[in-house]
Design an enzyme around this catalytic site. Structure first.
Site, short mmCIF file in Angstrom:
data_model
loop_
_atom_site.label_atom_id
_atom_site.label_comp_id
_atom_site.label_asym_id
_atom_site.label_seq_id
_atom_site.Cartn_x
_atom_site.Cartn_y
_atom_site.Cartn_z
N ASP A 68 20.38 5.82 -0.11
CA ASP A 68 21.45 6.82 -0.17
C ASP A 68 22.68 6.30 -0.90
OD1 ASP A 68 23.11 8.98 0.26
OD2 ASP A 68 22.66 9.18 2.37
N HIS A 82 18.07 13.29 5.85
CA HIS A 82 18.88 13.11 7.07
C HIS A 82 18.28 13.89 8.23
CE1 HIS A 82 21.63 10.99 4.55
NE2 HIS A 82 22.02 12.07 3.88
#
Length: 451
Positions: free
Chosen positions: A317, A266
């Site tokens: 993810d 991220h």
């Protein structure tokens, strides 16, 4: 095995009439001619994609948190709902879920996956009789599908900065440093002769590990790779500043030799100096644009990051999306939203956005999984896909326009065939030797979602 490609994207660019000589799953030679006996591949060949960040079990919960849980619905309320939903998941369920998920990854063009795996214990926190039961389930699901796996067990000890004790919903994740090390040692021994699975270490986040624990892991697991969630949410950044006096990326980059063996997942919220320092460190930023959009994380500062030659790759993810094509499209569109310009993620040497996105994500992803993949050259693993030029959206496209259209024009999956380590895993859009995975997955969902 010999593969004759009428059109292929090599490291030197698009090339016609090439034969790949594949030995033991690796490209042993490339010749600029058609070799007798070679299998003819009519469709264009491009490198397979690396999925650098996956939480397999979350696939079962996609779509179940799309309602307003509170007036301030956020990542944190989503996380609470996810904790509640995972209480029923068993190792047997994990195998079924992961086998189905990895098959879908293959169908959409991923040929390798880094699994950020943090379900270790039963719902009440008691370890299974075999402490590696959940990891075994994930690995067996990967082996059944045929994808190549970098399995990264997650170390998770605290619930927040300040060494706060883990919460009830986090009991399935909990480990001590000692129990975590034993888990990795067992896994390495059990799969030491298995070429389909390798291992890494994933400190979950700076809020879930102490500084001392982080250094214990660094001193112990010297070879890497290391994966970590970082700077995903502004709340996390603010709490890190309050506790350590530094922002997460700033703090972590000062903890020793943090470089090419690391993936910062991220890294959404960065200052200008963090952006520069992260780019220069050699760390790969693990971007998950579809999940980050779904969770309201924010937008990664890609333009500034690339101005410092930063490395990045993509992951699915939470699996709100399993398509690398859509991940890359969303990444480019996020920058267009932010900067109000078009065709931002490209370079002078690669002016076509589609090719830049695909080649860069695949090549940098190989650094994250520590595997010889992500590009097609002698000595690289034979991991590649073919594009389905029978799709109307790909009609009449050639070379770089083909990848542009696959990412920005196709609503259907543009992948036709998939080869992993010299073995066909998908042909004509269909998984090989995995016909009942979807049915088993549906049965697991019915049980998990019973009220």
């Amino acid at each position: 095995m010999k593969i004759y490609a009428k059109k292929i994207l090599l490291t030197t660019g698009w090339t016609s009439d090439v034969t790949l000589d594949i030995e033991n799953g690796v490209i042993a030679d490339i010749s600029n001619e058609k070799v007798a006996g070679a299998m003819v591949v009519e469709q264009p060949i491009v490198p397979g994609m690396v999925n650098l960040h996956s939480h397999s079990f979350q696939k079962a919960f996609v779509g179940l948190t799309e309602f307003k849980a509170s007036q301030q619905d956020s990542f944190w309320s989503w996380r609470d709902a996810m904790y509640r939903l995972l209480q029923k998941v068993t190792p047997d369920d994990l195998k079924v879920i992961s086998e189905y998920l990895y098959g879908e990854m293959l169908r959409h063009g991923y040929t390798s996956c880094a699994e950020f795996h943090y379900l270790h214990n039963q719902a009440n926190g008691v370890p299974y009789d075999d402490p590696a039961a959940c990891s075994h389930a994930i690995i067996q699901g990967a082996k059944a599908s045929g994808i190549l796996l970098r399995h990264c067990p997650v170390f998770y000890h605290y619930s927040g900065f300040g060494e706060k004790p883990h919460e009830s919903g986090q009991k399935p994740f909990f480990n001590t440093v000692e129990s975590f090390q034993r888990l990795l040692e067992v896994l390495q021994k059990d799969y030491q002769n298995d070429s389909q699975v390798e291992f890494g270490v994933a400190p979950h986040s700076l809020r879930a590990v102490s500084k001392q624990q982080l250094h214990e892991l660094l001193d112990w697991w010297k070879s890497g790779p290391f994966h970590i969630h970082i700077a995903e949410q502004e709340k996390e950044v603010n709490e890190c500043v309050s506790y350590y006096g530094k922002r997460p990326v700033e703090f972590l980059l000062q903890q020793g030799d943090i470089g090419e063996q690391w993936c910062f997942v991220h890294a959404t919220h960065l200052t200008a100096s963090e952006t520069r320092d992260l780019a220069k460190s050699g760390v790969v930023a693990g971007l998950c644009p579809e999940t980050e959009a779904n969770l309201g994380d924010g937008i990664f500062p890609a333009i500034d990051y690339l101005s410092h030659s930063g490395r990045w790759g993509i992951g699915s993810d939470s699996h709100i999306c399993i398509s690398p094509w859509r991940e890359l499209r969303t990444l480019e569109y996020s920058q267009r939203f932010l900067h109000r310009q078009r065709n931002l993620l490209a370079q002078s040497a690669l002016p076509h956005v589609g090719r830049y996105l695909w080649e860069t994500a695949a090549n940098n992803g190989s650094q994250v999984v520590h595997q010889q993949t992500g590009k097609l050259a002698i000595g690289q693993r034979a991991d590649f896909i073919t594009l389905n030029t029978e799709l109307p959206e790909l009609t009449g496209r050639d070379d770089d326009f083909l990848l542009d259209s696959a990412i920005f024009a196709c609503n259907d999956n543009p992948v036709r065939d998939v080869m992993v380590a010299g073995q066909w895993r998908v042909q004509q859009g269909e998984l090989l030797n995995q016909q009942d995975s979807a049915q088993k997955y549906r049965q697991v969902l019915k049980r998990l979602l019973e009220q």
